[in-house]
Design a protein around this motif. Structure first.
Motif, PDB file in Angstrom:
ATOM      1  N   HIS A 156     -21.477  25.836 -23.134  1.00 53.89           N
ATOM      2  CA  HIS A 156     -20.912  24.802 -22.624  1.00 53.89           C
ATOM      3  C   HIS A 156     -21.234  24.450 -21.195  1.00 53.89           C
ATOM      4  CE1 HIS A 156     -17.698  27.697 -22.740  1.00 53.89           C
ATOM      5  NE2 HIS A 156     -17.644  27.366 -21.599  1.00 53.89           N
ATOM      6  N   THR A 157     -20.696  23.393 -20.677  1.00 51.51           N
ATOM      7  CA  THR A 157     -20.926  23.305 -19.092  1.00 51.51           C
ATOM      8  C   THR A 157     -19.718  23.032 -18.551  1.00 51.51           C
ATOM      9  OG1 THR A 157     -23.220  22.160 -19.572  1.00 51.51           O
ATOM     10  CG2 THR A 157     -22.329  21.607 -17.262  1.00 51.51           C
ATOM     11  N   PRO A 158     -18.885  24.005 -17.640  1.00 49.74           N
ATOM     12  CA  PRO A 158     -17.920  24.034 -17.279  1.00 49.74           C
ATOM     13  C   PRO A 158     -17.956  23.238 -15.767  1.00 49.74           C
ATOM     14  CG  PRO A 158     -18.709  26.273 -16.986  1.00 49.74           C
ATOM     15  CD  PRO A 158     -19.608  25.537 -17.930  1.00 49.74           C
ATOM     16  N   LEU A 159     -16.961  22.524 -15.454  1.00 51.00           N
ATOM     17  CA  LEU A 159     -16.944  21.921 -14.152  1.00 51.00           C
ATOM     18  C   LEU A 159     -15.509  21.952 -13.588  1.00 51.00           C
ATOM     19  CD1 LEU A 159     -19.254  18.782 -14.853  1.00 51.00           C
ATOM     20  CD2 LEU A 159     -19.915  20.909 -13.423  1.00 51.00           C
ATOM     21  N   THR A 160     -15.380  22.085 -12.339  1.00 51.23           N
ATOM     22  CA  THR A 160     -14.081  22.093 -11.699  1.00 51.23           C
ATOM     23  C   THR A 160     -13.580  20.787 -10.834  1.00 51.23           C
ATOM     24  OG1 THR A 160     -14.842  23.258  -9.819  1.00 51.23           O
ATOM     25  CG2 THR A 160     -14.225  24.497 -11.599  1.00 51.23           C
ATOM     26  N   ALA A 161     -12.405  20.625 -10.718  1.00 49.22           N
ATOM     27  CA  ALA A 161     -11.922  19.486  -9.703  1.00 49.22           C
ATOM     28  C   ALA A 161     -10.742  19.798  -9.253  1.00 49.22           C
ATOM     29  CB  ALA A 161     -11.545  18.202 -10.684  1.00 49.22           C
ATOM     30  N   THR A 162     -10.865  19.885  -7.796  1.00 44.79           N
ATOM     31  CA  THR A 162      -9.627  19.897  -7.046  1.00 44.79           C
ATOM     32  C   THR A 162      -8.795  18.903  -6.576  1.00 44.79           C
ATOM     33  OG1 THR A 162     -10.819  21.910  -6.099  1.00 44.79           O
ATOM     34  CG2 THR A 162      -8.918  21.120  -4.834  1.00 44.79           C
ATOM     35  N   PHE A 163      -7.406  18.778  -6.718  1.00 48.05           N
ATOM     36  CA  PHE A 163      -6.593  17.748  -6.305  1.00 48.05           C
ATOM     37  C   PHE A 163      -5.272  18.510  -5.541  1.00 48.05           C
ATOM     38  CE2 PHE A 163      -5.223  19.178 -10.330  1.00 48.05           C
ATOM     39  CZ  PHE A 163      -3.960  19.435 -10.460  1.00 48.05           C
ATOM     40  N   ALA A 164      -4.693  17.468  -5.007  1.00 48.30           N
ATOM     41  CA  ALA A 164      -3.539  17.700  -4.179  1.00 48.30           C
ATOM     42  C   ALA A 164      -2.443  16.830  -4.451  1.00 48.30           C
ATOM     43  CB  ALA A 164      -3.836  17.815  -2.886  1.00 48.30           C
ATOM     44  N   LEU A 165      -1.001  17.364  -4.443  1.00 44.23           N
ATOM     45  CA  LEU A 165       0.115  16.626  -4.669  1.00 44.23           C
ATOM     46  C   LEU A 165       0.638  16.474  -3.134  1.00 44.23           C
ATOM     47  CD1 LEU A 165       1.743  18.417  -7.810  1.00 44.23           C
ATOM     48  CD2 LEU A 165       0.245  16.387  -7.730  1.00 44.23           C
ATOM     49  N   PHE A 166       1.368  15.041  -3.021  1.00 42.17           N
ATOM     50  CA  PHE A 166       1.807  14.938  -1.650  1.00 42.17           C
ATOM     51  C   PHE A 166       3.248  14.458  -1.903  1.00 42.17           C
ATOM     52  CE2 PHE A 166      -2.871  14.155  -1.159  1.00 42.17           C
ATOM     53  CZ  PHE A 166      -2.895  14.573  -0.048  1.00 42.17           C
ATOM     54  N   ALA A 167       4.090  14.951  -0.919  1.00 47.83           N
ATOM     55  CA  ALA A 167       5.496  14.618  -1.067  1.00 47.83           C
ATOM     56  C   ALA A 167       5.767  13.180  -0.711  1.00 47.83           C
ATOM     57  CB  ALA A 167       6.256  15.423  -0.051  1.00 47.83           C
ATOM     58  N   ASP A 168       6.852  12.583  -1.562  1.00 54.07           N
ATOM     59  CA  ASP A 168       7.238  11.235  -1.298  1.00 54.07           C
ATOM     60  C   ASP A 168       7.837  11.100   0.104  1.00 54.07           C
ATOM     61  OD1 ASP A 168       8.137   8.604  -1.428  1.00 54.07           O
ATOM     62  OD2 ASP A 168       9.068   8.728  -3.417  1.00 54.07           O
ATOM     63  N   GLU A 169       7.237  10.113   0.957  1.00 56.16           N
ATOM     64  CA  GLU A 169       7.815  10.270   2.217  1.00 56.16           C
ATOM     65  C   GLU A 169       9.342   9.383   2.236  1.00 56.16           C
ATOM     66  OE1 GLU A 169       5.116   7.767   4.819  1.00 56.16           O
ATOM     67  OE2 GLU A 169       3.781   9.214   4.640  1.00 56.16           O
ATOM     68  N   THR A 170       9.603   8.766   1.166  1.00 51.27           N
ATOM     69  CA  THR A 170      11.130   8.293   1.150  1.00 51.27           C
ATOM     70  C   THR A 170      12.201   9.332   0.773  1.00 51.27           C
ATOM     71  OG1 THR A 170      10.791   7.522  -1.159  1.00 51.27           O
ATOM     72  CG2 THR A 170       9.977   6.177   0.774  1.00 51.27           C
TER      73      THR A 170
END
Length: 218
Positions: A199-213
């Protein structure tokens, strides 16, 4: 993505946006089975270079790799690399990329080690996957994994000729003793074959940001 290929080598360069570039090359060599308990298993070795081209403040250093200390690499010696006075962030990035490649391609079962066997108990293929981070503008690990996977997909494994015509005494004695002469056939003389990738594995990076309110949402 840009690709190039010649006999027993394939390369891929990945550009993500305007700030991130990585490159990977794949080549192979014939070696005796590294594990006596698994005589049909080939080997995949990774090398990751995060050098001064990648980011300001990075220094020249030995690429990190999953080679054993003192293990032969095309007649030379290789170790783990990445030590000394190398900046911590640079060393951490290189090791993270190396471990991610191992997890996605080796532990994840993308590459069939037994399919790299040429002659059981005598010769197997060892793949060398060398990855370089050229510009670090974010998502560097994703770019490096993509470059490595694409280079493996683009690579073509040369055909191998085993044994002679079998009529002469020397050839017959060699065959009876378990050893046969092995020659790598040039890709111009016989069409090479793609690597056996499941198979062909790929990766994806993401981030979670805090709610400013300060509130939370479901």
């Amino acid at each position: 993505l840009s690709f190039s290929r010649c006999h027993n080598r394939a390369e891929c360069t990945v550009q993500l946006g305007n700030g991130t570039r990585s490159a990977a090359s794949v080549r192979a060599e014939l070696v005796p089975p590294p594990n006596a308990d698994r005589p049909n298993d080939g080997q995949v070795k990774f090398g990751v270079e995060v050098g001064p081209m990648g980011c300001m403040g990075y220094e020249n250093t030995v690429p990190v790799s999953n080679y054993a200390v003192g293990e032969s690499v095309d007649g030379g010696q290789a170790g783990s690399g990445g030590g000394g006075d190398v900046p911590y962030i640079q060393r951490l990035m290189a090791n993270r990329i190396l471990r991610l490649l191992e997890r996605t391609l080796l532990i994840g079962g993308s590459i069939d080690a037994e399919a790299l066997c040429v002659q059981s108990g005598v010769w197997v293929w060892r793949l060398h996957v060398d990855v370089s981070l050229l510009d670090d503008g974010g998502n560097a690990m994703d770019a490096c994994v993509l470059a490595a996977v694409a280079a493996l997909r683009h690579y073509r494994l040369p055909e191998v000729s085993i044994g002679g015509d079998g009529d002469d005494v020397e050839t017959s004695e060699a065959v009876s003793s378990g050893y046969q002469e092995t020659n790598i056939i040039h890709s111009d003389d016989r069409e090479p074959t793609p690597l056996p990738l499941h198979h062909t594995p790929l990766t994806a990076t993401f981030a979670l940001f805090a709610d400013e309110t300060g509130t939370t949402t479901a």
